[in-house]
Write a protein that holds these residues in place. Structure first.
Motif, PDB file in Angstrom:
ATOM      1  N   ARG A 140      -4.958  -4.089  -1.970  1.00  0.00           N
ATOM      2  CA  ARG A 140      -4.875  -3.476  -3.296  1.00  0.00           C
ATOM      3  C   ARG A 140      -4.149  -2.130  -3.275  1.00  0.00           C
ATOM      4  O   ARG A 140      -3.256  -1.897  -4.092  1.00  0.00           O
ATOM      5  N   SER A 141      -4.506  -1.252  -2.357  1.00  0.00           N
ATOM      6  CA  SER A 141      -3.893   0.076  -2.322  1.00  0.00           C
ATOM      7  C   SER A 141      -2.383  -0.019  -2.092  1.00  0.00           C
ATOM      8  O   SER A 141      -1.596   0.658  -2.771  1.00  0.00           O
ATOM      9  N   PHE A 142      -2.009  -0.849  -1.136  1.00  0.00           N
ATOM     10  CA  PHE A 142      -0.580  -1.044  -0.865  1.00  0.00           C
ATOM     11  C   PHE A 142       0.135  -1.609  -2.090  1.00  0.00           C
ATOM     12  O   PHE A 142       1.215  -1.140  -2.468  1.00  0.00           O
ATOM     13  N   SER A 143      -0.469  -2.624  -2.718  1.00  0.00           N
ATOM     14  CA  SER A 143       0.167  -3.298  -3.857  1.00  0.00           C
ATOM     15  C   SER A 143       0.298  -2.361  -5.052  1.00  0.00           C
ATOM     16  O   SER A 143       1.319  -2.363  -5.744  1.00  0.00           O
ATOM     17  N   LEU A 144      -0.737  -1.559  -5.299  1.00  0.00           N
ATOM     18  CA  LEU A 144      -0.682  -0.592  -6.398  1.00  0.00           C
ATOM     19  C   LEU A 144       0.429   0.429  -6.173  1.00  0.00           C
ATOM     20  O   LEU A 144       1.220   0.724  -7.077  1.00  0.00           O
ATOM     21  N   THR A 145       0.498   0.945  -4.951  1.00  0.00           N
ATOM     22  CA  THR A 145       1.529   1.928  -4.622  1.00  0.00           C
ATOM     23  C   THR A 145       2.920   1.317  -4.755  1.00  0.00           C
ATOM     24  O   THR A 145       3.836   1.932  -5.314  1.00  0.00           O
TER      25      THR A 145
ATOM     26  N   LEU B 216      -5.445   4.595 -13.540  1.00  0.00           N
ATOM     27  CA  LEU B 216      -5.723   4.673 -12.109  1.00  0.00           C
ATOM     28  C   LEU B 216      -6.353   6.010 -11.703  1.00  0.00           C
ATOM     29  O   LEU B 216      -7.099   6.074 -10.727  1.00  0.00           O
ATOM     30  N   THR B 217      -6.043   7.055 -12.451  1.00  0.00           N
ATOM     31  CA  THR B 217      -6.645   8.367 -12.156  1.00  0.00           C
ATOM     32  C   THR B 217      -7.919   8.609 -12.955  1.00  0.00           C
ATOM     33  O   THR B 217      -8.530   9.680 -12.843  1.00  0.00           O
TER      34      THR B 217
ATOM     35  N   GLU C 259      -5.848  -4.745 -15.056  1.00  0.00           N
ATOM     36  CA  GLU C 259      -6.345  -5.581 -13.958  1.00  0.00           C
ATOM     37  C   GLU C 259      -6.032  -7.060 -14.163  1.00  0.00           C
ATOM     38  O   GLU C 259      -5.586  -7.740 -13.236  1.00  0.00           O
TER      39      GLU C 259
END
Length: 434
Positions: A50-55, A98-99, A117
């Motif tokens: 998830r973190s990689f994909s969001l970035t 996201l923040t 989402e």
């Protein structure tokens, strides 16, 4: 380019295209979930990475915006300017979400969380993965091969080439974004006319069969799943056949670079299919070049679609919640509801909210009588066009379909879907299937 033997064409068609068929059309079960492999891969990126994909997605959107500013491409037309502004709004909304700095009313579960989402993030990751896999589906002559056999059916029913059946199946078992990606690539190659591309984009690119399960569960129709699924499939394509012969589609240009109609060629179907696939294979770039081209197009579409879904979807949801606009639009649907013979004309506004988000009508009528729940389930799928998903995807392609034309087509599709769904419901009751 060296001429390719018939045996080589058959080998590549059967081996390489079978990879595409497996990726897009064969459900497999992984960790208790049955779906196509492209969906499994995208879900892995969405959940496990998830973190990689969001970035990655945010960087992709930023790059796309900067690239448009440097090139000045957003200045070329009013449509491009509007889409550019929408993408900026969508990007800002994603940052707010996201923040966790968005206003409380935007962070309600059916607002930004739902849009980001369930739609923007999922579609944004799915498109480039589907674009990579797309090479094997359309790169080695499969569409041309299948098109020869389906041409006699597709042409009179839908006014489209036989190969467009691939688009329809890809959308139904995968995602409307994947179907639109195929349509856009084929249109850019000149193999579809504007009219054909519009029919395919607005008539075949429905939500996937997996999302139909969500609609059926929401409306308590899972006990009648088989009847719902097959009646939905049939009605969707009947409506496509009807709208293909109505304006605004009939007014669109029908010129393409495709070879002469396959029906007019000599020889049996098998010979024509092999010859057509062979010609396509010989004229195509090498496989790695096709991977690069498809991935590049997929990334560009993803960078446009994801923020557009957020911005346009939020506008649609706010309008449906806080204004009577959809009640006014629903007035146009009342004649269709009256024709059904059921006492359901009061639900016109709820059905009209499908223009904002296809899932909204299901949420609004989930406590209604059986007939309105069934009709709503069909209309949600068969109307195809909605502001939080498919319409931004279509506008992100190179197919020059105007927004006004999309709204007109949505109206026709919704109007006829209501009538046909009511007839299907009566048939189901009569036969004891529902």
């Amino acid at each position: 380019m060296m001429k390719t033997s018939r045996l080589t064409v058959l080998l590549h068609l059967s081996l390489l295209s079978s990879i595409g068929i497996f990726l897009f059309f064969i459900p497999i079960e992984i960790q208790g979930k049955s779906s196509i492999l492209v969906d499994h891969i995208s879900q892995f990126f969405i959940h496990d990475l998830r973190s990689f994909s969001l970035t990655f997605l945010l960087c992709l959107i930023i790059y796309n915006l900067i690239h448009e500013v440097i090139k000045g491409s957003y200045k070329t037309s009013l449509t491009h300017q509007v889409l550019f502004f929408i993408k900026i709004i969508g990007f800002l909304l994603s940052i707010l979400y996201l923040t966790n700095t968005a206003p409380h009313w935007l962070m309600e579960k059916d607002m930004l969380p739902f849009l980001f989402e369930k739609l923007a993030f999922s579609v944004g990751i799915l498109i480039p993965i589907g674009a990579l896999a797309l090479t094997f589906l359309i790169g080695f002559g499969l569409m041309e091969f299948v098109g020869v056999f389906l041409e006699p059916f597709m042409r009179p029913l839908f006014r489209t080439p036989g190969a467009s059946a691939i688009d329809a199946v890809a959308s139904f078992v995968g995602s409307y974004s994947i179907g639109l990606l195929i349509t856009d690539r084929v249109y850019q190659k000149g193999q579809y006319s504007l009219r054909e591309a519009t029919i395919i984009a607005t008539g075949f690119s429905t939500v996937s069969a997996t999302f139909m399960i969500i609609v059926a569960k929401t409306l308590d129709l899972m006990n009648h799943w088989n009847f719902f699924f097959w009646s939905c499939l049939v009605i969707t394509f009947i409506v496509t056949s009807i709208t293909a012969y109505l304006p605004p589609i009939t007014q669109l240009d029908n010129q393409s670079n495709r070879e002469e109609d396959l029906l007019s060629q000599q020889g049996n179907y098998w010979q024509r299919a092999i010859t057509t696939a062979k010609n396509h294979y010989q004229q195509s770039p090498r496989w790695y070049q096709m991977v690069y081209i498809n991935l590049k197009d997929g990334l560009a579409m993803s960078a446009t679609v994801a923020p557009a879904i957020l911005a346009i979807g939020l506008i649609g949801l706010l309008i449906s919640k806080h204004t009577p606009l959809f009640d006014w639009v629903g007035i146009l649907l009342k004649p269709a509801l009256w024709i059904t013979g059921f006492d359901i004309t009061q639900y016109a506004g709820e059905l009209a909210t499908g223009l904002a988000e296809m899932f909204l009508p299901a949420l609004l009528v989930k406590d209604g009588a059986m007939e309105i729940r069934y009709i709503t389930s069909i209309v949600s799928i068969s109307s195809i066009l909605f502001l939080s998903g498919s319409i931004p995807c279509i506008l992100a392609t190179k197919i020059p379909i105007s927004f006004l034309h999309l709204i007109m087509i949505w109206f026709w599709r919704t109007f006829f879907s209501i009538i046909l769904a009511s007839l299907s419901f009566r048939l189901g009751v009569y036969l004891g299937w529902i």
